[in-house]
Design a protein around this motif. Structure first.
Motif, PDB file in Angstrom:
ATOM      1  N   THR A 107       0.945  -1.146   0.116  1.00  0.00           N
ATOM      2  CA  THR A 107      -0.048   0.108  -0.124  1.00  0.00           C
ATOM      3  C   THR A 107       0.969   1.211   0.082  1.00  0.00           C
ATOM      4  OG1 THR A 107      -1.735  -1.040   1.175  1.00  0.00           O
ATOM      5  CG2 THR A 107      -1.829   1.289   1.146  1.00  0.00           C
ATOM      6  N   LYS A 123       3.740   7.790   6.443  1.00  0.00           N
ATOM      7  CA  LYS A 123       2.857   8.309   5.648  1.00  0.00           C
ATOM      8  C   LYS A 123       3.585   8.651   4.336  1.00  0.00           C
ATOM      9  CE  LYS A 123      -0.749  11.811   5.521  1.00  0.00           C
ATOM     10  NZ  LYS A 123      -0.659  13.211   5.116  1.00  0.00           N
ATOM     11  N   GLN A 127       1.170   3.941  -2.915  1.00  0.00           N
ATOM     12  CA  GLN A 127       1.148   5.570  -2.810  1.00  0.00           C
ATOM     13  C   GLN A 127       2.217   6.721  -3.306  1.00  0.00           C
ATOM     14  OE1 GLN A 127      -0.078   5.859   1.292  1.00  0.00           O
ATOM     15  NE2 GLN A 127      -1.939   4.872   1.208  1.00  0.00           N
TER      16      GLN A 127
END
Ligand code: FAD
Length: 309
Positions: A23, A116, A27
């Motif tokens: 994931t 992130k 991103q």
């Protein structure tokens, strides 16, 4: 722009953290390839091919990869590194053993434990035991990144990527596999569990720590501990949650007889719902708890078990 994820697996199946890493890789933008370095690892490669968003699985299948020795896996990644803009691995003991070798040999700065992805070259990572978040931008041509799995959802299945065989690099001969002692437990694995029941120094002894077992049984929970409980020898050290232990983010976390030191919070404060049981109403754990019970855990826990039926 293509990202390479170094999969953590046991030759038969993928470890959950690989899915979170995919994931993060997606991103960053571009295609995502997965490297399976293993032995008789076709099943793991087939599982990787089914991850949504993965466009290619690279399978390096040879005896020298059977036990995931970091020296060999890193060399295999380096053999194909120039084809990639990003190389990622989970920030687990496995990934943390491999990626620094890759980064050093590529002469790039590793970006550790990202939580992130802001853009293809900018990432966020916790520092100071999670008390601050650093936003880091990398100008390196290949970004080498470990991924904190609690920061990213697991990638879904439903993909059908092609599996391509790679020529395996030779055995580095720098290390050899001796033995592995795997802790056997009927409970879910700590970092993958949906519910965790953790005990601290307040449990008092390894004997009285067992009071948490019926609660964990009822909830099908993993069991964890603070460092104080581990250092006191109440429970094995692979139960430790926190800055120097495991980082967890379950749906439900019970902190029983745990004061809530920042080093403990660093490992569990992202849990969805936190329940604290502590006899000291001033205990810092209550500042992060969604539900707090002030009381003697030796009364509260059995009562809770009774109420759960
Ligand atoms: C570099 C570094 C890294 C560290 N890494 C970690 C880490 O990864 N994980 C970690 O956990 N810690 C870590 N620590 C240690 C941390 O600072 C704390 O010392 C530790 O978390 C305290 O554990 P505790 O909450 O179980 O114990 P304590 O702080 O002693 O708290 C025990 C609690 O139990 C309560 N209690 C006692 N009896 C009862 C009872 N009968 N009923 C209800 N409540 C009761 C008390 O009120 C108290 O709040 C680290 C420290 C350093 C310096």
């Amino acid at each position: 722009m293509t990202a390479l994820v170094i999969a953590e697996h046991d030759n038969a199946s993928l470890k959950g953290s690989t899915l979170n890493t995919v994931t993060a890789a997606a991103q960053a933008g571009g295609d995502v390839h997965i490297l399976i370095a293993g032995h008789n690892a076709k099943a793991a490669a087939d599982a990787a091919a089914q991850i949504a968003g993965v466009s290619k699985v690279l399978l390096a299948d040879a005896p020298q990869f059977a036990d995931g020795l970091a020296e060999n896996v890193a060399e295999q990644a380096l053999a194909i590194a120039k084809d990639y803009s990003h190389i990622l691995a989970p920030a687990t003991a496995y990934g943390k053993n491999i990626l620094p070798r890759v980064a050093a040999k590529l002469d790039v700065a590793q970006i550790s434990e990202i939580t992130k992805v802001d853009s293809a070259d900018t990432f966020e990572r916790p520092i100071y035991a999670g008390n601050a978040i650093a936003t880091v931008q990398s100008t390196d041509s290949i970004k080498v990144i470990t991924v904190r799995s609690t920061g990213f959802d697991a990638a879904a299945t439903g993909g059908s990527a092609a599996v391509e065989s790679l020529t395996a690099v030779a055995n580095s001969g720098k290390s050899s596999f001796v033995s592995r002692e795997v802790a056997k437990s009927d409970r879910p694995e700590l970092t993958a569990a949906k519910i965790i029941v953790s005990g601290g120094r307040g449990m008092g002894s390894s004997e009285s720590f067992k009071i948490l077992e019926p609660l964990a049984d009822k909830l099908n929970a993993a069991m964890g501990a603070s460092r104080a409980a581990v250092d006191a020898g109440y429970v094995p050290n692979d139960w430790q949650v926190g800055q120097t232990g495991k980082i967890v983010a379950p749906q439900l976390y019970f902190a029983v007889g745990i004061s809530g030191a920042i080093q403990h919070l660093a490992g569990m404060k992202d849990s969805k719902v936190i329940v604290a049981i502590n006899k000291d109403e001033e205990a810092p754990i209550f500042s992060v708890a969604d539900y707090g019970i002030v009381g003697d855990l030796f009364e509260v826990v059995p009562e809770l078990v009774k109420q759960l039926g």
